[in-house]
Design an enzyme around this catalytic site. Structure first.
Site, PDB file in Angstrom:
ATOM      1  N   LEU A 101      42.507  40.698  35.982  1.00 23.23           N
ATOM      2  CA  LEU A 101      43.143  41.741  36.772  1.00 23.23           C
ATOM      3  C   LEU A 101      43.887  42.677  35.830  1.00 23.23           C
ATOM      4  O   LEU A 101      44.397  42.242  34.790  1.00 23.23           O
ATOM      5  CB  LEU A 101      44.131  41.148  37.786  1.00 23.23           C
ATOM      6  N   ASP A 102      43.992  43.952  36.208  1.00 24.25           N
ATOM      7  CA  ASP A 102      44.751  44.907  35.416  1.00 24.25           C
ATOM      8  C   ASP A 102      46.227  44.522  35.413  1.00 24.25           C
ATOM      9  O   ASP A 102      46.694  43.775  36.291  1.00 24.25           O
ATOM     10  CB  ASP A 102      44.607  46.316  35.994  1.00 24.25           C
ATOM     11  N   ILE A 103      46.980  45.086  34.483  1.00 25.66           N
ATOM     12  CA  ILE A 103      48.399  44.757  34.343  1.00 25.66           C
ATOM     13  C   ILE A 103      49.194  45.086  35.605  1.00 25.66           C
ATOM     14  O   ILE A 103      50.160  44.396  35.943  1.00 25.66           O
ATOM     15  CB  ILE A 103      48.996  45.467  33.101  1.00 25.66           C
TER      16      ILE A 103
END
Length: 235
Positions: A101-103
């Site tokens: 997942l993205d930050i």
């Protein structure tokens, strides 16, 4: 890992119940009765409950984490904190996320040290579905559902996306299910239809749903049924 935490995960009971089982002498570590939950387990040690060996620490491990914002899905990053900050397990650095997942994206992350298992999640040929709760900057257009079902052309891509399922909850809150994992795919899909994602939260991978009891930053071991649900490709 503490013995009481390991037993709670393996037996599916509370720490208080674990304490009673320990005091009753029902738990052994390397054939020695242990009565304190604070006992620190080593990866090579074997734990048994009433004579039945529980999953050994040096076997493959599988966890779900409710990822908060501000953490990256890697084992090491020179700039940003990683999701391993939350994982209180022996040799946690050997775990990897099965689908990142993205930050700034929250929700379900699966961690394991079983490469073949995670490959069944991430490999495009297995079509493992992922479901996201998406908050949008603008109300959803009436034709977006049909466009996503047909597939949309992303900027810089040669082929359109595979058919995706869209459920409108509120004008600016939707649930999207996709079966592929292109770079920043969900955000790019909405950008392709003239909208912008402001919040993104993953709820499901395959047949594994984020446990509602997990607060952001909390994790638990997967059940055997959850682990086995990834054994076959999900069509």
């Amino acid at each position: 890992m503490r013995l009481d935490k390991f037993l709670s995960q393996q037996l599916g009971i509370s720490r208080n119940d674990v304490g009673r089982e320990l005091r009753a002498g029902r738990v052994t570590v390397d054939n020695e009765i242990i009565k304190t939950g604070a006992f620190k387990l080593k990866p090579e040690q074997v734990v048994a409950y009433e004579g039945t060996v529980l999953k050994q620490l040096n076997g493959a491990r599988y966890f779900m984490l409710n990822k908060p914002q501000g953490y990256v899905c890697s084992t090491d990053d020179p700039v940003n904190p990683t999701i391993l900050y939350f994982i209180d397990e022996p040799v946690a650095h050997k775990l990897h996320s099965a689908g990142r997942l993205d930050i700034d994206t929250t929700g379900l992350v699966l961690l394991t040290d079983d490469g073949q298992w995670s490959h069944r999640i991430t490999s495009p040929k297995h079509h493992c579905e992922k479901t996201y709760l998406v908050t949008l900057e603008h109300p959803i257009s009436a034709d977006t559902e049909d466009k996503f079902l047909a597939g949309v052309q992303l900027s810089g891509e040669k082929t359109p996306t595979k058919s995706a399922k869209l459920e409108v909850i509120e004008p600016q809150l939707v649930r999207l299910t996709i079966s592929e994992g292109r770079y920043h795919q969900v955000k790019r899909m909405f950008a392709a239809v003239g909208n912008h994602v402001t919040e993104l939260h993953r709820e499901r991978i395959g047949e594994i749903y984020l446990d509602p009891a997990l607060e952001p930053g909390e994790y638990r071991a997967l059940t055997q049924n959850e682990i086995d649900s990834i054994q076959m490709p999900i069509i």
